[in-house]
Design a protein around this motif. Sequence first.
Motif, short mmCIF file in Angstrom:
data_model
loop_
_atom_site.label_atom_id
_atom_site.label_comp_id
_atom_site.label_asym_id
_atom_site.label_seq_id
_atom_site.Cartn_x
_atom_site.Cartn_y
_atom_site.Cartn_z
N TRP A 66 45.92 15.72 1.49
CA TRP A 66 47.35 15.36 1.49
C TRP A 66 48.20 16.57 1.83
CZ3 TRP A 66 46.36 13.15 -4.01
CH2 TRP A 66 45.74 11.89 -3.91
N ALA A 67 47.82 17.72 1.29
CA ALA A 67 48.58 18.95 1.53
C ALA A 67 48.55 19.34 3.01
CB ALA A 67 48.02 20.09 0.67
N LEU A 68 47.39 19.20 3.65
CA LEU A 68 47.29 19.56 5.06
C LEU A 68 48.13 18.63 5.94
CD1 LEU A 68 43.51 20.50 5.33
CD2 LEU A 68 45.47 22.04 5.46
N ARG A 69 48.19 17.35 5.57
CA ARG A 69 49.07 16.43 6.31
C ARG A 69 50.52 16.83 6.12
NH1 ARG A 69 45.16 12.44 4.80
NH2 ARG A 69 46.42 11.59 3.10
N SER A 70 50.85 17.24 4.89
CA SER A 70 52.22 17.69 4.61
C SER A 70 52.53 18.98 5.34
CB SER A 70 52.42 17.88 3.11
OG SER A 70 52.16 16.68 2.40
N LEU A 71 51.55 19.87 5.45
CA LEU A 71 51.74 21.14 6.13
C LEU A 71 52.19 20.92 7.58
CD1 LEU A 71 51.46 24.24 6.28
CD2 LEU A 71 49.03 23.92 6.78
N VAL A 300 55.82 18.74 -4.09
CA VAL A 300 56.36 19.15 -2.79
C VAL A 300 55.22 19.37 -1.80
CG1 VAL A 300 57.70 20.92 -1.59
CG2 VAL A 300 58.35 20.23 -3.90
N THR A 301 54.14 19.97 -2.25
CA THR A 301 53.02 20.31 -1.38
C THR A 301 52.36 19.08 -0.76
OG1 THR A 301 52.58 22.33 -2.62
CG2 THR A 301 50.75 21.44 -1.34
N VAL A 302 52.25 18.01 -1.52
CA VAL A 302 51.51 16.83 -1.04
C VAL A 302 52.42 15.66 -0.70
CG1 VAL A 302 49.47 17.49 -2.37
CG2 VAL A 302 51.13 15.90 -3.38
N ALA A 303 53.73 15.85 -0.77
CA ALA A 303 54.67 14.73 -0.66
C ALA A 303 54.46 13.88 0.58
CB ALA A 303 56.10 15.26 -0.72
N TRP A 304 54.32 14.52 1.75
CA TRP A 304 54.22 13.75 2.99
C TRP A 304 52.86 13.07 3.13
CZ3 TRP A 304 58.25 12.70 6.16
CH2 TRP A 304 59.43 13.44 5.94
N GLY A 305 51.80 13.76 2.73
CA GLY A 305 50.48 13.13 2.79
C GLY A 305 50.39 11.93 1.88
#
Length: 316
Positions: A66-71, A300-305
């Motif tokens: 999830w974090a990498l997608r958010s990144l 915040v780190t995983v929000a978008w994923g």
Amino acid sequence: MASESSGEIVVVGGGVVGLTTALVLAERGASVRVWTRDAVEATTSAVAGALWWPYRIEPLAAARAWALRSLEVYEDLAARAEPAGVRMVEGVLGETGLDEADGWLAGRVPGLRASTTDEYAGTGVRARLPLIDMPAHLPWLRERFVAAGGVVETRTVSAFTEVDAPVVVNCTGMAARDLVPDPSLRPVRGQLVVVENPGIDTWLVTTDAAGEHAYLFPQPGGLVLGGTSEEDAWSLEPDPATAEAIVRRCAALRPEIAGARALEHRVGLRPTRPAVRLEREALPDGRLLVHNYGHGGAGVTVAWGCAQEAARLVTG
């Protein structure tokens, strides 16, 4: 109130997870309302640091995905001129080996390397990561959501059955403990001090042998100093002794912090559980409830994923 015949989705919770989830749904063409108990600027998300890094979140493998997608999203926002409150900033993750970081960040963070002794006395990793200014980012999320046709309403929900919509998305964070109810959800209290920045332009995150944290994040409104991780602590009042200890630990790392004037004290409760709850559930009347909560210190780190995954759960 949303009508069952309208096909609307109601996202309950107006923090970073709720707003991001609502935005993803709205930009995919859904009719979405956000019901939030507090103003966006008064949510737990508003007091976050907020460095992109999967901190205090399980399951770690899923969180990293999830974090990498958010990144990807944060890197794109940082490259734009719009005021999203996202910058790519250099810094050091202390007590982290290059093998550990490179194991899942390989090829994703340009210039990832072991820190030098000039940068940090202990073992650390130097990286260029997203640093998010939450007082700017949350209003930006809200405005982009509204521009996509979304509506934000101040509403207090005591039961999901009160929400008159075919689909309800639960992004209530710590409030889910009583609302679901979910007794496995526990607060991990974090206290921060914002001081006038004496000229520091890189971030630093460390943990000492006793498990005490010290971190500093240069933000537009000042230098954010942290922090604490107090399990099952509910107080939202800043503790003066804790604030002094935070400044002392950070000044031991960067001596110029010692004389910096304090601007603000912040306290937030990280909604932590054994694992993030991101799944579908049927309400008693058959309507769909999607849970997206329990992100600990990494909302915040995983929000978008997580928002993208929640959107897939909504559409089946």
